[in-house]
Structure formats: structure tokens, C-alpha cells
Write a protein that holds these residues in place. Sequence first.
Motif, PDB file in Angstrom:
ATOM      1  N   ARG A 123       0.817  -1.208   0.000  1.00  0.00           N
ATOM      2  CA  ARG A 123       0.000   0.000   0.000  1.00  0.00           C
ATOM      3  C   ARG A 123       0.856   1.265   0.000  1.00  0.00           C
ATOM      4  N   ARG A 124       2.072   1.184   0.537  1.00  0.00           N
ATOM      5  CA  ARG A 124       2.982   2.335   0.561  1.00  0.00           C
ATOM      6  C   ARG A 124       3.785   2.497  -0.731  1.00  0.00           C
ATOM      7  N   SER A 125       3.607   1.592  -1.670  1.00  0.00           N
ATOM      8  CA  SER A 125       4.481   1.552  -2.849  1.00  0.00           C
ATOM      9  C   SER A 125       4.094   2.604  -3.875  1.00  0.00           C
ATOM     10  N   GLN A 126       4.180   3.842  -3.471  1.00  0.00           N
ATOM     11  CA  GLN A 126       3.808   5.002  -4.280  1.00  0.00           C
ATOM     12  C   GLN A 126       5.064   5.553  -4.949  1.00  0.00           C
ATOM     13  N   VAL A 127       5.661   4.740  -5.823  1.00  0.00           N
ATOM     14  CA  VAL A 127       6.929   5.090  -6.460  1.00  0.00           C
ATOM     15  C   VAL A 127       6.879   4.713  -7.936  1.00  0.00           C
ATOM     16  N   CYS A 128       7.667   5.405  -8.747  1.00  0.00           N
ATOM     17  CA  CYS A 128       7.740   5.141 -10.178  1.00  0.00           C
ATOM     18  C   CYS A 128       9.203   5.003 -10.609  1.00  0.00           C
ATOM     19  N   GLY A 129       9.437   4.090 -11.540  1.00  0.00           N
ATOM     20  CA  GLY A 129      10.796   3.823 -11.984  1.00  0.00           C
ATOM     21  C   GLY A 129      10.943   3.828 -13.495  1.00  0.00           C
ATOM     22  N   LEU A 130      12.183   3.706 -13.916  1.00  0.00           N
ATOM     23  CA  LEU A 130      12.566   3.556 -15.322  1.00  0.00           C
ATOM     24  C   LEU A 130      13.211   2.178 -15.460  1.00  0.00           C
ATOM     25  N   HIS A 131      12.728   1.375 -16.391  1.00  0.00           N
ATOM     26  CA  HIS A 131      13.304   0.054 -16.650  1.00  0.00           C
ATOM     27  C   HIS A 131      13.826   0.007 -18.082  1.00  0.00           C
ATOM     28  N   VAL A 132      14.998  -0.586 -18.268  1.00  0.00           N
ATOM     29  CA  VAL A 132      15.610  -0.702 -19.591  1.00  0.00           C
ATOM     30  C   VAL A 132      15.967  -2.160 -19.837  1.00  0.00           C
ATOM     31  N   HIS A 133      15.507  -2.705 -20.960  1.00  0.00           N
ATOM     32  CA  HIS A 133      15.837  -4.071 -21.383  1.00  0.00           C
ATOM     33  C   HIS A 133      16.869  -4.017 -22.500  1.00  0.00           C
ATOM     34  N   VAL A 134      17.880  -4.871 -22.432  1.00  0.00           N
ATOM     35  CA  VAL A 134      18.848  -5.011 -23.523  1.00  0.00           C
ATOM     36  C   VAL A 134      18.998  -6.493 -23.841  1.00  0.00           C
ATOM     37  N   GLN A 135      18.809  -6.842 -25.116  1.00  0.00           N
ATOM     38  CA  GLN A 135      18.954  -8.228 -25.548  1.00  0.00           C
ATOM     39  C   GLN A 135      20.404  -8.508 -25.900  1.00  0.00           C
ATOM     40  N   LEU A 136      20.943  -9.590 -25.352  1.00  0.00           N
ATOM     41  CA  LEU A 136      22.322  -9.987 -25.615  1.00  0.00           C
ATOM     42  C   LEU A 136      22.370 -11.032 -26.728  1.00  0.00           C
ATOM     43  N   PRO A 137      23.521 -11.212 -27.367  1.00  0.00           N
ATOM     44  CA  PRO A 137      23.626 -12.223 -28.429  1.00  0.00           C
ATOM     45  C   PRO A 137      23.330 -13.624 -27.902  1.00  0.00           C
ATOM     46  N   ASP A 138      22.925 -14.485 -28.819  1.00  0.00           N
ATOM     47  CA  ASP A 138      22.666 -15.880 -28.451  1.00  0.00           C
ATOM     48  C   ASP A 138      23.916 -16.499 -27.838  1.00  0.00           C
ATOM     49  N   GLY A 139      23.702 -17.307 -26.827  1.00  0.00           N
ATOM     50  CA  GLY A 139      24.809 -18.033 -26.211  1.00  0.00           C
ATOM     51  C   GLY A 139      25.481 -17.293 -25.070  1.00  0.00           C
ATOM     52  N   ILE A 140      25.114 -16.046 -24.832  1.00  0.00           N
ATOM     53  CA  ILE A 140      25.686 -15.272 -23.723  1.00  0.00           C
ATOM     54  C   ILE A 140      24.853 -15.515 -22.470  1.00  0.00           C
ATOM     55  N   ASP A 141      25.509 -15.905 -21.408  1.00  0.00           N
ATOM     56  CA  ASP A 141      24.814 -16.129 -20.138  1.00  0.00           C
ATOM     57  C   ASP A 141      24.448 -14.771 -19.532  1.00  0.00           C
ATOM     58  N   ARG A 142      23.154 -14.504 -19.424  1.00  0.00           N
ATOM     59  CA  ARG A 142      22.703 -13.189 -18.977  1.00  0.00           C
ATOM     60  C   ARG A 142      23.097 -12.905 -17.532  1.00  0.00           C
ATOM     61  N   VAL A 143      23.109 -13.921 -16.697  1.00  0.00           N
ATOM     62  CA  VAL A 143      23.440 -13.704 -15.286  1.00  0.00           C
ATOM     63  C   VAL A 143      24.920 -13.391 -15.127  1.00  0.00           C
ATOM     64  N   GLN A 144      25.776 -14.072 -15.890  1.00  0.00           N
ATOM     65  CA  GLN A 144      27.197 -13.745 -15.821  1.00  0.00           C
ATOM     66  C   GLN A 144      27.454 -12.319 -16.309  1.00  0.00           C
ATOM     67  N   ALA A 145      26.756 -11.900 -17.367  1.00  0.00           N
ATOM     68  CA  ALA A 145      26.890 -10.513 -17.830  1.00  0.00           C
ATOM     69  C   ALA A 145      26.357  -9.547 -16.780  1.00  0.00           C
ATOM     70  N   MET A 146      25.253  -9.897 -16.157  1.00  0.00           N
ATOM     71  CA  MET A 146      24.657  -9.073 -15.109  1.00  0.00           C
ATOM     72  C   MET A 146      25.627  -8.881 -13.947  1.00  0.00           C
ATOM     73  N   ASN A 147      26.322  -9.945 -13.554  1.00  0.00           N
ATOM     74  CA  ASN A 147      27.288  -9.847 -12.456  1.00  0.00           C
ATOM     75  C   ASN A 147      28.335  -8.775 -12.732  1.00  0.00           C
ATOM     76  N   ARG A 148      28.797  -8.714 -13.965  1.00  0.00           N
ATOM     77  CA  ARG A 148      29.840  -7.752 -14.302  1.00  0.00           C
ATOM     78  C   ARG A 148      29.293  -6.329 -14.411  1.00  0.00           C
ATOM     79  N   ALA A 149      27.997  -6.192 -14.657  1.00  0.00           N
ATOM     80  CA  ALA A 149      27.390  -4.861 -14.726  1.00  0.00           C
ATOM     81  C   ALA A 149      27.101  -4.297 -13.342  1.00  0.00           C
ATOM     82  N   MET A 150      26.988  -5.146 -12.328  1.00  0.00           N
ATOM     83  CA  MET A 150      26.491  -4.698 -11.026  1.00  0.00           C
ATOM     84  C   MET A 150      27.312  -3.584 -10.377  1.00  0.00           C
ATOM     85  N   PRO A 151      28.641  -3.560 -10.492  1.00  0.00           N
ATOM     86  CA  PRO A 151      29.369  -2.438  -9.861  1.00  0.00           C
ATOM     87  C   PRO A 151      28.992  -1.062 -10.406  1.00  0.00           C
TER      88      PRO A 151
END
Length: 385
Positions: A123-151
Motif C-alpha cells: 500500500r505504501r508503494s507510491q513510487v515510479c521507476g525507469l526500466h531498460v531491457h537489452v537483448q544480448l547475443p545468443d549463447g551469452i549467459d545473462r546472469v554472468q553478464a549481469m554480475n559484471r554490470a552490477m558495480p
Amino acid sequence: MSAQCDYSFGIEEEFFLVRPHSRLLAAQVPARLLKRARAEFGDSIESELLQAQIEIASPVQCDLGQARRQLGELRRGLGALAHEHGLALLAAGTHPLGQWREQAQTDKPRYRQLVEDFQIVARRSQVCGLHVHVQLPDGIDRVQAMNRAMPWLPLLLALSTSSPFWDRWNSGLMSYRQAMYDEWPRTGIPDFFAGEAEYDAFAQVLVRAGAIADASSLWWAIRPSPNFPTVELRIADACTHLDDSIAIAALFRCLMRHIVRHPAPAPPCDAATRRLIDENRWRAKRSGLQAEFLDAHGRLEPALAQLQRLRALIAQDAAALGCADALAHLDVLAARGTSAHAQLAIYREQRQAGASRNTALKAVVDWLLHATVPAETPAHATAAH
């Protein structure tokens, strides 16, 4: 999500619906507004948890300029429809005059279940965000790429901050949305999973236990999208200026291409690394572009210096993806500040002139309404305030 280009992307922007005369959130929104918006703009329009929220989404895109034109048309078109119903669009992470106790939830089974499961947090979740999707090439592990983006996530948050006010008070933070969002489970900086297989196995543990229906209830600041073959950035506040949204999307897109082109081990997958990223996220939500970020040796790097370092790192990717024009707007953003800077400047100016807190916040809302859907949308936004 697919497109005939490398690193196709999509952008989702969330907005508040406001009554312009009072500047308050629309406690209840006519169902015919969403119906008409869906009839005119199709799947580009979606409802949100609160009736006073609405989302627009770009189609899958390969070109930042085209995405900007489409999102600009959607802002103007939805703004015009809202006007016909006595409402207006406001883009910010929080509404300066918003009071969550007065808001009505959207009457859909999914949202009713969210409120039942999470009670006051939902009920308190009165917030708005921006979300961006990027498609990676076939065969790329998205979670491993995500790990490197996190910093880099704290920097992307700092560039988007637009939520300094909460419940009619100056929160003292540049992104109170992040603080409020931390009330939800399964948010913030994710852990370092070894890859998609380990990530999916963890999600299935929660599904089997009945904790979640599926992986879409993992609401972390970055994640492999459960619905599209993309990595989804979720940390950013909703951007008041469309060009800020586009620049952040371009930066994230180029970063993901750089990560794929330069295979390397992920950051050390230990508690200290994740906690450093989370410490820097705190610094970003507290101080925005004035933050100084820590590295593993305790050295400090100003946010704007880190931005310049990242831009140098992805220069070849920006050229290859045609993102140079969109990224050039980062110079404007760095010079004039984010929406949070403009909101606070207006508020302080009003207060120093003798205005009451409520009157000063109304002036902030007036600026937000004008900046969200300006009378004319230039090719490159200039200083807001």
C-alpha cells in the motif's frame, strides 16, 4: 523480445496521474482512461499497482533516436488523453505531495494478491521507476553478464535521481524511492549467481515453496528478464526529462555490449564485493551525482569522474551502436543535475521567499508537470531550472 539488430532494447517509463488544479495524485482514475489509452496505443500502455500510476513502454528498438520519438509521442498522446479526463502526467520517482493512505489500488487479481501478500509494504508503494531491457547475443549467459554490470548500478541510479520528497517532506535523500523499495523482499543488489542455471534453480526453490509464483517476483535492481531474452535494468528512478531516460538507456546498452565484447571474470563473488556495491547504492540514493563511490581498497571516486571513466570505456560501443548523440546528453545532465536537483532548488527558493512547505511543494509539482510533457520537445533538452 527480438529485433533484427544487435543489442535491441526496450524502455519502460512509469508515471503518476495528477489533478493539475490541486496538484494532488488522482485517488481514483476513470477506467475509461486506461481503456481509451490501450485502444489508441495498444500494448505500449499498462496499468500499475495504484490507480494513480500508469506505464508506457517502447516497442523493441534498435535506434535510440527512434525510441526517443516514440516515447515522446507516447508521453504527449497519453498526456492529451489524461487532460481530457481532468488529469496530467508527472514523471518522478515519488510525488512531492503524494500521501499513500489516500490511494486506491488497481482492481486486478494480481494487484489484489500483492496487497494481500505484502500488506502495508504494497500500500505504501507510491513510487515510479525507469526500466531498460537489452537483448544480448545468443549463447551469452545473462546472469554472468549481469554480475559484471552490477558495480556500475549505483552510478546509473545517481544519474536518474528524481525522488527527494516523500509524504510532503524533504527526505534528505536524492532517491527516496530506493529507500522505500527496500521494504519489499527480493529487491536491491542481487547476489552473485554462477550463471542462469543457478539463478533459475534458486527461483524454483521459491516457487516450490509457494513463496513466489514465478521469477517475475524477483524484483532486484538488475535481473535476467523472466519474459524476454534480455537483461533488465530496474534501479533507476523515473526520469522527468525524456532525454535523461534515453541517455541512461544508451549508457546501459553500451555497457552490456562492452561486457560481451570483453569476456572477463566477474567481480569477486564474495560478500564484501556485494556489500561494497550496496554501500555505493546507499551513497547514490543519499547524494546522487555528488556521491563518492568506494572501491575494494577504500579509495573514493566522485560519481562524475566514474561517469567519465565509463564513457571512455564504452566509446567504441557507442560508435558501433549509434549512441553518441544520446550519450552526449549526459554532459547536459551532469552540468544541470538530475530532476532531484531541480526539485530541491525550486523548493528551497520558494521557502526562502517565505512560502509555506505546502505552497513550495506545489511549485515543485508545477515544474514536474511542465517538464514531463513540455509544450515542445526539443531534440536535446537543455537546462531545466
